[in-house]
Design a protein around this motif. Structure first.
Motif: not given
Length: 470
Positions: A110, A137, A141, A159, A301
């Motif tokens: 990430l 971040f 996530c 995803l 992600i």
């Protein structure tokens, strides 16, 4: 082994993944754009390293997963295989180290996505050295990924799908840009026998461990065997298709980046996006950068999501076996997911992201996370390849898809994979040249690894003592 009284929880699991879903799942988890930039930064000799890693690690691993999945179609994959071959303690330790190895993986992948995303904004690079940005971040996530996976694979798999497309499209664009660059400016890298020959010195050998690490992930689908439609046939087919795409993308992507840019211009946490930006600027196509970096962030992600959804099944099965608290083995009555194991695992990943920033720069934290991931991630593969060899004594089930060659080829491939795995662990311990405190870096990696294994042994022995005294 699993107690009959606890099998009712497994019956609540829903079979959500088909062939297309599982193929995208493997691609999202296995194909990470960060390794293309890392490989290109090391020069043209990396191409042969990719081929070596594919033949001596990925092929043995995929073959072992293919056969073991055909033999034992139970939720837990690696955990079940090692448990069957060497007993409960080895099975738990293999699952524990794999489970824990992915905790530093989450913030690492990430961070790469966060670093790439900065190239989408005019003044985004001002945040490149701001640890709080990367941390927020990663935490955000992981929170979203955890919530979607608790709701079920029918939500979480989107995803994975987005992550897979987030790797395909940038690679296709990269190949096109490289072709245009060669046509207009010629190749930025000379591919000669000398330049493409990997050097035997330690500095270059250390890099090999990262390339081997890039080929991991094909074992994850088997962790969810009882949530895959027609798993005995779906897993091998998805493995073969995704494996070809994975190997081809890494090799072609590395060559494309090298023909467009000198290796010296490719580096950093956002190496892929940085290289794309330079390439597009030279061609007068700067607007493409925004599209690509958004897709790169989605790829990161998706990679984190695929590993969280699959790896959380290991503590779930251990909870059913009561080597972890019973709550880990519970399945949500409505959503059909091991929701407690997923939530706990998600929060553990967030905690690892927080700890990684303690007293370190962004690049230092990223390098440490990658090294920690590689060492702990490869320990379970030692168990997997040994289990592959040992379980050849058991008959192969009818209707299963087996790697050609039978027992002798299976043992040979597993032995090759085992040797490569041990070598990778040793190489991953060596810190990079730009690490100012090499002794401390090695101590951190070794200390965290021994602490992790020791903690796993302590958890198992405590649980075993509790079971025996009940």
């Amino acid at each position: 082994m699993t107690e009959p009284g606890h099998l009712g929880e497994k019956q609540l699991l829903k079979r959500e993944l088909g062939l297309f879903d599982l193929t995208l799942f493997y691609i999202a988890g296995g194909l990470s754009l960060r390794w293309i930039a890392t490989a290109a930064a090391a020069g043209p000799s990396t191409i042969l390293v990719w081929i070596f890693a594919c033949l001596f690690f990925f092929v043995p691993l995929a073959a072992s997963v293919l056969e073991l999945s055909a033999r034992y179609l139970e939720e837990g994959g690696l955990y079940v295989w090692t448990q069957r071959a060497f007993g409960d303690f080895s099975g738990f330790l293999a699952a524990w180290t794999y489970w824990m190895s992915n905790l530093p993986y989450f913030p690492a992948v990430l961070y790469f996505g966060a670093g790439s995303l900065l190239f989408a904004f005019p003044h985004g690079q001002k945040l490149a050295a701001t640890g709080s940005y990367y941390l927020l971040f990663a935490l955000g996530c992981l929170a979203v990924i955890t919530v979607l996976n608790v709701r079920g694979l029918k939500f979480g798999k989107w995803l994975n799908s987005v992550g897979a497309f987030g790797s395909w499209i940038p690679i296709i664009i990269l190949l096109v840009l490289a072709g245009v660059s060669v046509f207009r400016f010629g190749s930025a890298t000379k591919f000669t026998a000398v330049s493409m020959t990997p050097h035997a010195d330690l500095k270059n050998a250390i890099f090999w461990s990262t390339i081997f690490f890039a080929f991991g992930g094909c074992e994850t689908g088997s962790f969810m065997s009882e949530e895959i439609k027609n798993a005995r046939r779906t897993i091998p087919r998805a493995l073969i298709v995704s494996g070809v795409i994975l190997a081809g993308s890494y090799i072609a992507g590395t060559i494309a980046m090298l023909v467009a840019l000198p290796s010296a211009e490719i580096s950093g946490v956002g190496g892929f996006a940085s290289a794309i930006q330079v390439m597009c600027s030279r061609l007068g196509l700067s607007w493409i950068v925004v599209v690509i970096v958004l897709l790169v962030a989605l790829n990161s992600i998706g990679g984190a999501a695929s590993f969280l959804s699959s790896t959380s099944r290991l503590p779930f099965v251990a909870g059913i076996d009561r080597y972890l608290p019973k709550a880990f083995g519970r399945v949500h009555r409505r959503w059909g997911t091991p929701w407690i194991a997923i939530i706990f695992y998600g929060f553990a990943g967030m905690l690892c992201a927080l700890l990684s920033q303690a007293g370190s720069t962004v690049q230092g934290a990223y390098d440490l996370l990658v090294s920690m991931s590689i060492v702990t991630y490869f320990i379970p593969f030692v168990f997997l390849f040994l289990a592959m060899i040992r379980l050849q004594r058991e008959p192969f089930p009818q209707g299963g898809i087996r790697f050609p060659g039978g027992r002798s080829v299976a043992v040979l491939l597993a032995s090759v994979g085992l040797i490569t795995t041990v070598l990778t662990i040793v190489l991953a311990l060596v810190p990079p040249d730009d690490e100012p405190h090499k002794g401390l870096a090695i101590a951190k990696i070794l200390g965290s690894t021994f602490l992790l294994v020791g903690a796993g042994a302590a958890v198992f022995l405590t649980a075993k003592w509790r079971r025996e005294t009940e």
